[in-house]
Design an enzyme around this catalytic site. Structure first.
Site, PDB file in Angstrom:
ATOM      1  N   ARG A 123     -54.293  24.454  26.909  1.00 25.74           N
ATOM      2  CA  ARG A 123     -53.599  23.161  26.992  1.00 25.74           C
ATOM      3  C   ARG A 123     -53.843  22.281  25.762  1.00 25.74           C
ATOM      4  O   ARG A 123     -52.967  21.517  25.351  1.00 25.74           O
ATOM      5  CB  ARG A 123     -54.060  22.442  28.269  1.00 25.74           C
TER       6      ARG A 123
ATOM      7  N   ILE B 275     -47.458  13.942  28.510  1.00 27.62           N
ATOM      8  CA  ILE B 275     -47.676  15.193  29.233  1.00 27.62           C
ATOM      9  C   ILE B 275     -48.320  14.798  30.557  1.00 27.62           C
ATOM     10  O   ILE B 275     -49.236  13.960  30.592  1.00 27.62           O
ATOM     11  CB  ILE B 275     -48.561  16.170  28.429  1.00 27.62           C
ATOM     12  N   SER B 276     -47.813  15.340  31.655  1.00 29.60           N
ATOM     13  CA  SER B 276     -48.287  14.955  32.983  1.00 29.60           C
ATOM     14  C   SER B 276     -49.773  15.263  33.154  1.00 29.60           C
ATOM     15  O   SER B 276     -50.319  16.175  32.522  1.00 29.60           O
ATOM     16  CB  SER B 276     -47.509  15.701  34.070  1.00 29.60           C
ATOM     17  N   GLN B 277     -50.409  14.513  34.036  1.00 28.84           N
ATOM     18  CA  GLN B 277     -51.791  14.832  34.374  1.00 28.84           C
ATOM     19  C   GLN B 277     -51.852  16.243  34.941  1.00 28.84           C
ATOM     20  O   GLN B 277     -50.901  16.713  35.580  1.00 28.84           O
ATOM     21  CB  GLN B 277     -52.357  13.824  35.358  1.00 28.84           C
TER      22      GLN B 277
END
Length: 225
Positions: free
Chosen positions: A49, A75-77
């Site tokens: 990531r 970017i989403s959690q």
């Protein structure tokens, strides 16, 4: 202080998946299950990531919060991104459409789980950056193009699964049309102050079944109109 090594990042990935598992257990009443699918968990432990966020934020990439990636996008959690993929349930050999590539992280996870990922990104700079990052990690089953994702990708439809990474005000009909019978779509739906992560299923007669999962907050889906 010396820079973090790949070994350090691997430890953080494992920890991230463990924390996601805790969230799944705590929210089991809302979700209807208390564990993450093991294939999804394995993909999250595999995909680096930290390579899919701006380099200065790499050390924060496994924290449980959204991160800015530019152009007023995030970017989403990790928990929300993992839940979306878990709800989508991509299977080997399936064709998946992703609307909103960003820097390519969700596409990279999907590529571990499905046969082919077709990803559309409206911001050209994101699309080019995502292509570079996916090439860097050796993923060849993702195809990215610049365009209006709300219109789908008719040339490659129908899709087994569709993942939308920005919020639509209502169920995107053009995307429903491009979903196979028996297929699933995961999409945040609603205005900014009242979005719900939503699972859409398409039955044998082409009708949709809708399940609201939990409140979320995403940027609005951009269109070319």
């Amino acid at each position: 202080m010396k820079p973090m090594s790949e070994q350090h990042f691997a430890i953080l990935r494992r920890h991230m998946v463990e924390v996601i598992g805790i969230h799944m257990d705590l929210m089991s009443d809302e979700l209807g299950r208390n564990t993450l699918d093991e294939r999804v968990a394995a993909a999250l432990r595999e995909v680096p990531r930290h390579l899919f966020v701006p380099a200065p934020l790499a050390a924060l990439s496994y924290h449980g919060a959204p991160l800015p990636i530019g152009f007023d996008k995030t970017i989403s959690q990790p928990f929300v991104g993992a839940l979306m993929i878990d709800l989508l349930a991509p299977q080997p050999g399936e064709s998946v459409l992703e609307v909103g590539t960003g820097l390519g992280y969700q596409a990279a996870v999907l590529a571990q789980l499905a046969g082919r990922v077709w990803s559309i990104e409206i911001v050209e700079e994101f699309a080019e950056a995502a292509k570079s990052r996916l090439q860097e990690v050796g993923l060849t089953n993702v195809v990215i193009r610049v365009g209006d994702g709300s219109r789908g990708w008719p040339e490659h439809a129908p899709f087994d699964k569709i993942l939308v990474t920005a919020a639509a005000r209502q169920v995107p009909e053009l995307l429903v049309e491009q979903l196979k019978t028996g297929g699933r779509m995961v999409v945040p739906i609603g205005p900014a102050e009242a979005q719900r992560l939503t699972l859409i299923r398409k039955d044998s007669e082409g009708q949709i079944e809708r399940r609201d999962v939990l409140p979320v907050r995403f940027t609005q889906l951009e269109t070319g109109q």
